[in-house]
Design an enzyme around this catalytic site. Structure first.
Site, PDB file in Angstrom:
ATOM      1  CG  ASN A   9      27.796 -29.974 -10.962  1.00  0.00           C
ATOM      2  OD1 ASN A   9      28.668 -29.264 -11.467  1.00  0.00           O
ATOM      3  ND2 ASN A   9      26.657 -29.484 -10.499  1.00  0.00           N
ATOM      4  CD1 TRP A  10      34.187 -32.593 -10.627  1.00  0.00           C
ATOM      5  CD2 TRP A  10      35.942 -31.484 -11.487  1.00  0.00           C
ATOM      6  NE1 TRP A  10      35.147 -33.514 -10.931  1.00  0.00           N
ATOM      7  CE2 TRP A  10      36.246 -32.869 -11.464  1.00  0.00           C
ATOM      8  CE3 TRP A  10      36.902 -30.612 -11.995  1.00  0.00           C
ATOM      9  CZ2 TRP A  10      37.459 -33.378 -11.920  1.00  0.00           C
ATOM     10  CZ3 TRP A  10      38.120 -31.112 -12.463  1.00  0.00           C
ATOM     11  CH2 TRP A  10      38.395 -32.488 -12.413  1.00  0.00           C
ATOM     12  CE  LYS A  11      27.051 -28.382  -7.102  1.00  0.00           C
ATOM     13  NZ  LYS A  11      26.002 -28.064  -6.151  1.00  0.00           N
ATOM     14  CG  HIS A  95      22.862 -27.301 -11.254  1.00  0.00           C
ATOM     15  ND1 HIS A  95      22.783 -26.477 -10.164  1.00  0.00           N
ATOM     16  CD2 HIS A  95      23.276 -28.505 -10.800  1.00  0.00           C
ATOM     17  CE1 HIS A  95      23.134 -27.173  -9.084  1.00  0.00           C
ATOM     18  NE2 HIS A  95      23.447 -28.403  -9.450  1.00  0.00           N
ATOM     19  CD  GLU A  97      24.652 -24.932  -7.402  1.00  0.00           C
ATOM     20  OE1 GLU A  97      25.605 -25.027  -8.197  1.00  0.00           O
ATOM     21  OE2 GLU A  97      24.541 -25.668  -6.400  1.00  0.00           O
ATOM     22  CD  GLU A 166      21.171 -31.992  -9.178  1.00  0.00           C
ATOM     23  OE1 GLU A 166      22.099 -32.715  -8.819  1.00  0.00           O
ATOM     24  OE2 GLU A 166      21.320 -30.792  -9.467  1.00  0.00           O
ATOM     25  N   GLY A 172      23.886 -29.651  -1.712  1.00  0.00           N
ATOM     26  CA  GLY A 172      24.952 -29.047  -0.916  1.00  0.00           C
ATOM     27  C   GLY A 172      24.576 -28.825   0.539  1.00  0.00           C
ATOM     28  CB  SER A 208      23.261 -34.274   0.139  1.00  0.00           C
ATOM     29  OG  SER A 208      23.293 -32.865   0.328  1.00  0.00           O
ATOM     30  N   GLY A 229      27.608 -33.601  -6.675  1.00  0.00           N
ATOM     31  CA  GLY A 229      28.355 -32.357  -6.587  1.00  0.00           C
ATOM     32  C   GLY A 229      29.579 -32.516  -5.690  1.00  0.00           C
ATOM     33  N   GLY A 230      29.451 -32.071  -4.459  1.00  0.00           N
ATOM     34  CA  GLY A 230      30.580 -32.032  -3.523  1.00  0.00           C
ATOM     35  C   GLY A 230      31.397 -33.318  -3.487  1.00  0.00           C
TER      36      GLY A 230
HETATM   37  P1  PGA Z   1      25.714 -31.923  -4.002  1.00  0.00           P
HETATM   38  O1  PGA Z   1      25.331 -31.215  -5.385  1.00  0.00           O
HETATM   39  O2  PGA Z   1      25.995 -33.366  -4.310  1.00  0.00           O
HETATM   40  O3  PGA Z   1      26.921 -31.188  -3.521  1.00  0.00           O
HETATM   41  O4  PGA Z   1      24.532 -31.769  -3.098  1.00  0.00           O
HETATM   42  C1  PGA Z   1      24.594 -31.881  -6.369  1.00  0.00           C
HETATM   43  C2  PGA Z   1      24.424 -30.973  -7.562  1.00  0.00           C
HETATM   44  O5  PGA Z   1      24.247 -29.765  -7.369  1.00  0.00           O
HETATM   45  O6  PGA Z   1      24.481 -31.426  -8.712  1.00  0.00           O
END
Ligand code: PGA
Length: 244
Positions: A9-11, A95, A97, A166, A172, A208, A229-230
């Site tokens: 997930n590049w966000k 998600h 977010e 999640e 994050g 994470s 994500g990251g």
């Molecule tokens: P993260 O994000 O790996 O940066 O914690 C995961 C996500 O939000 O899908």
């Protein structure tokens, strides 16, 4: 037997030049994956770039959101059939977010998952509790509520989704759920899926995930891979996670 799937997930990150490097590395690095399925969910404007770079490789691509509507006067929205035209396989839905910053309700998440399926995409439906919810011992109730709304909206089509657990407090933050904490929620989700005749659905863990912790998480009986994500912005790290 459920295979392992790792979704990036590049966000809201990337740019044409940095994407090109990342996608090229994924396009050449997948050989080492030994049957693992991987996919990257990129911002909408980069779908064409991902399609061009990854077509003909086993690396799939997708988006991070989809409209709850099929077409029409919904300014700024992107519909499932549009994503399908760009060869998307996956789309992240619900998600935290989106739930937190864009007011997405459980019902909206269910409607988005339904639109994704209608367009032939696989929705990666996210569920998970906040820190306050975990600390007040409501994790099971929150995750069950989020799951139930989607399950009752999709009915027989539930078997066509991917779920992602999640925990919001792990996203994050560098604070991963322990493999045992993840497994506890995953096994609850697995039992719920089985009650709906959807026991074959993959349940990913997200929050994470890194190469250093992926092996222990993915070794859990009901953890079928990760939503990353990251760490998905670094090709070597992402490939190492996919390999874990
Ligand atoms: P993260 O994000 O790996 O940066 O914690 C995961 C996500 O939000 O899908």
């Amino acid at each position: 037997m459920r295979g392992k799937l790792v979704v990036g997930n590049w966000k809201m990150n990337g740019g044409l030049a940095s994407n090109a490097r990342l996608l090229d590395r994924l396009a050449s690095g997948w050989q080492a994956l030994s049957g693992r399925e991987i996919s990257v969910c990129v911002p909408f404007p980069y779908l064409g770039q991902a399609q061009a770079a990854l077509s003909g490789t086993p690396v799939a691509w997708g988006a991070q959101d989809v409209s709850a509507h099929a077409a029409g006067a919904y300014t700024g929205e992107v519909a499932g059939p549009m994503l399908a035209e760009y060869g998307c396989r996956h789309v992240i839905v619900g998600h935290s977010e989106r739930r937190q910053f864009h007011g997405e309700t459980d019902a909206a998440v269910a409607a988005k998952a339904a639109q994704a399926l209608k367009a032939g995409l696989t929705p990666v439906v996210c569920v998970g509790e906040t820190l306050a919810e975990r600390e007040s011992a409501s994790t099971a109730a929150v995750v069950a509520r989020q799951f139930d709304v989607v399950a009752s909206a999709l009915r027989n089509d539930l078997s066509r989704v991917v779920l992602a657990y999640e925990p919001v407090w792990a996203i994050g933050t560098g604070r991963t759920a322990s493999p045992e904490q993840a497994q506890e929620v995953h096994s609850m989700l697995r039992r719920a899926l089985e009650r709906h005749d959807a026991g074959g659905v993959q349940v990913l863990y997200g929050g994470s995930v890194k190469a250093a912790n992926a092996g222990a998480l993915f070794a859990m009986a009901d953890v079928d891979g990760g939503l990353v994500g990251g760490a998905s912005l670094d090709a070597e790290e992402f490939l190492a996670i996919a390999h874990a």
